[in-house]
Design an enzyme around this catalytic site. Structure first.
Site, mmCIF file in Angstrom:
data_model
loop_
_atom_site.group_PDB
_atom_site.id
_atom_site.type_symbol
_atom_site.label_atom_id
_atom_site.label_comp_id
_atom_site.label_asym_id
_atom_site.label_seq_id
_atom_site.Cartn_x
_atom_site.Cartn_y
_atom_site.Cartn_z
ATOM 1 N N LYS A 6 0.803 -1.217 0.000
ATOM 2 C CA LYS A 6 0.000 0.000 0.000
ATOM 3 C C LYS A 6 0.843 1.277 0.000
ATOM 4 O O LYS A 6 0.468 2.280 0.597
ATOM 5 C CB LYS A 6 -0.955 0.000 1.212
ATOM 6 C CG LYS A 6 -1.940 -1.181 1.184
ATOM 7 C CD LYS A 6 -2.872 -1.199 2.363
ATOM 8 C CE LYS A 6 -2.217 -1.793 3.601
ATOM 9 N NZ LYS A 6 -3.184 -2.090 4.676
ATOM 10 N N ASP A 40 -5.943 -5.586 10.909
ATOM 11 C CA ASP A 40 -7.259 -4.928 10.889
ATOM 12 C C ASP A 40 -8.391 -5.909 10.582
ATOM 13 O O ASP A 40 -9.518 -5.743 11.058
ATOM 14 C CB ASP A 40 -7.306 -3.726 9.919
ATOM 15 C CG ASP A 40 -6.863 -4.044 8.512
ATOM 16 O OD1 ASP A 40 -6.394 -5.177 8.276
ATOM 17 O OD2 ASP A 40 -6.991 -3.164 7.644
HETATM 18 MG MG MG Z 1 -8.697 0.709 7.869
#
Ligand code: MG
Ligand code: ADP
Length: 479
Positions: A184, A219
């Site tokens: 990312k 996450d």
């Molecule tokens: Mg997030």
């Protein structure tokens, strides 16, 4: 076909010729080919799911498999009765947040959160700068929200924190894990191979911040656990944001690479890291635009599944397809602009604006093209073509997300007769118009309506904050 000699036929032919719609035949064909290249019919979805399933199995059996299937060392699911104040850090990609979560029991909680923007300069280069920035944000948060008293009143004199770190780590315990590789857009090479909890704890100590990091959480795992606090039938947490990934509940006996204690009975949450699926491009139907994007990314031949699905990339795929169509003379009168030729200049959020525009003249589409791509004047046909292209790229992302969810449900062997819940978070899921419906529709195509009716795909609220706090609470209770 009407015979050319008949009057009616001649009129029909004339009418057809007079149709303004699509440009000349060659450009027309190029456009429809581009559109078709983004389509994934049901059989192809099934094929991809089958391959993904076997890659899940492979990842559970050995380290270093393409899909990592990372054990989280989080065994317990919340009971809904946990209480207390816990801190959470959420380092996800685009946003960085510090949260204080007050667990109130009965599945109820309050969250106070501050958002920080990570400077691009900290995302690449020495890791110390990144972790210093993070520790500084925690220090500021504790100060702003007057949390020193909470720390002082705790048994250890410290606040307890869960760290949501949404990059692949080789987890060694619930509070230890070494970064495998960045994704990312992050790239701090000296962090790879290091324990990120250590790095954070050291950076906090440099500033004398009284916080103890007791859990390192992905996450996806956080999303699963946070949603399970409210909805105990939750079996999967899925992220559709900057990147894409999912976690699920696996039988320890199935994690054949797992050699730790306790003995493998019961379940553990597994962070799949499914974004890495099929990075060889064996079954994923990559278009020329996907290949170009991959080739110029800072992680070529990695995270290919993620690159077809997530917010970091969808806009760029669209931009590349637009450039191709302009060059072919199928759009904008063949005229390119500087922003149109600028890598990552077209954001995924613009796709949402385009898809949301249902006005007859597609005014908002025109506005996006004028404001963000410096394409000042467009015809209605241009705007229609752009919207259809965007729909196609967004739909492909939703369908591939459904493939992942389906493959993982199959891996768990659910649903059988009891309903299950899939918790989803991330801006693409939350903000992209029609994404949720398209994903659910694709799941119905894959599973059939009866089985699909037992799967509830729900929005998880703030899983990456609350989940980390909950796991910190669960760890805390064990001591
Ligand atoms: Mg997030
Ligand atoms: P993270 O994954 O970093 O935790 P988010 O879930 O907020 O953060 O996802 C951020 C991503 O969502 C960005 O890549 C951005 O392009 C994309 N995004 C932001 N707003 C929208 C929107 N309105 N529609 C679609 N995608 C969006």
């Amino acid at each position: 076909m009407a015979s050319p000699s008949s009057a009616a036929g001649a009129a029909a032919t004339a009418a057809a010729v007079a149709q303004p719609a699509l440009p000349t035949t060659n450009a027309d064909k190029i456009y429809s080919d581009v559109l078709a290249s983004f389509q994934i019919p049901r059989d192809k979805m099934r094929l991809i799911a089958t391959h993904m399933y076997s890659e899940f199995v492979r990842g559970l059996s050995a380290d270093g498999a393409p899909i990592r299937m990372i054990p989280s060392y989080a065994y317990a699911m919340p009971t809904s009765h946990e209480t207390g104040v816990y801190l959470a850090l959420d380092l996800g990609g685009t946003n960085f947040r510090v949260c204080a979560v007050t667990l109130k029991g009965k599945g109820q909680f309050d969250v106070v959160a501050d958002k920080f923007t990570i400077p691009d300069s900290a995302k690449v280069g020495p890791g110390a700068a990144l972790f210093d920035f993070i520790a500084g944000a925690v220090e500021q948060f504790v100060h702003t929200h007057d949390l020193s008293a909470v720390a002082a009143s705790s048994a250890t004199g410290e606040l307890t924190m869960g760290f949501t770190f949404s990059f692949p780590v080789k987890q060694e315990s619930v509070a230890r894990g070494a970064l495998m590789y960045w994704a990312k857009g992050f790239d701090c090479p000296d962090v790879v191979g290091q324990d990120v909890v250590d790095l954070l704890q050291v950076a906090l100590a440099r500033r004398a911040v009284k916080v103890r990091v007791v859990a390192l959480v992905n996450d996806t795992v956080g999303t699963l656990v946070a949603h399970a606090y409210k909805a105990p039938a939750t079996v999967m947490g899925c992220i559709l944001g900057t990147g894409t990934n999912a976690a699920y509940i696996e039988q320890l006996a199935q994690v054949t690479k797992y050699r730790g204690t306790p003995t493998p009975t019961g379940t553990m949450l597994i962070n799949t890291e499914w974004g890495a699926f099929d990075s060889e491009g064996k079954v994923l139907p990559l278009t020329q635009f996907d290949r170009e994007l991959d080739a110029m990314s800072n992680n070529g031949k990695q995270q290919v599944f993620e690159k077809l699905i997530s917010g970091m990339y969808l806009g760029e795929i669209t931009r590349r397809a637009l450039v191709h169509l302009v060059e072919a003379g199928a759009l904008f009168g063949g005229k390119l602009s500087t922003p149109l030729q600028t890598v990552y200049a077209f954001e995924t959020a613009y796709m949402s604006t385009i898809e949301a525009d249902t006005s007859p003249a597609l005014t908002a589409v025109g506005q996006v093209l004028a404001d963000h791509l410096a394409v000042a004047s467009t015809t209605l046909t241009d705007r229609q073509l752009v919207k259809s292209l965007v729909q196609q790229i967004g739909t492909r992302a939703a369908r591939l997300s459904a493939v992942g969810i389906f493959a993982l449900l199959e891996k768990m062997g659910v649903p059988e007769s009891k309903p299950v819940v899939v918790a989803v978070d991330g801006s693409v899921w939350l903000k992209y118009p029609g994404f949720q419906d398209r994903l659910r529709a694709a799941l119905r195509e894959l599973m059939g309506p009866e089985k699909a009716a037992l799967v509830s795909v729900e929005t998880a609220h703030d899983g990456s904050g609350t989940g980390a706090a909950l796991i910190a609470a669960l760890v805390d209770k064990q001591h």
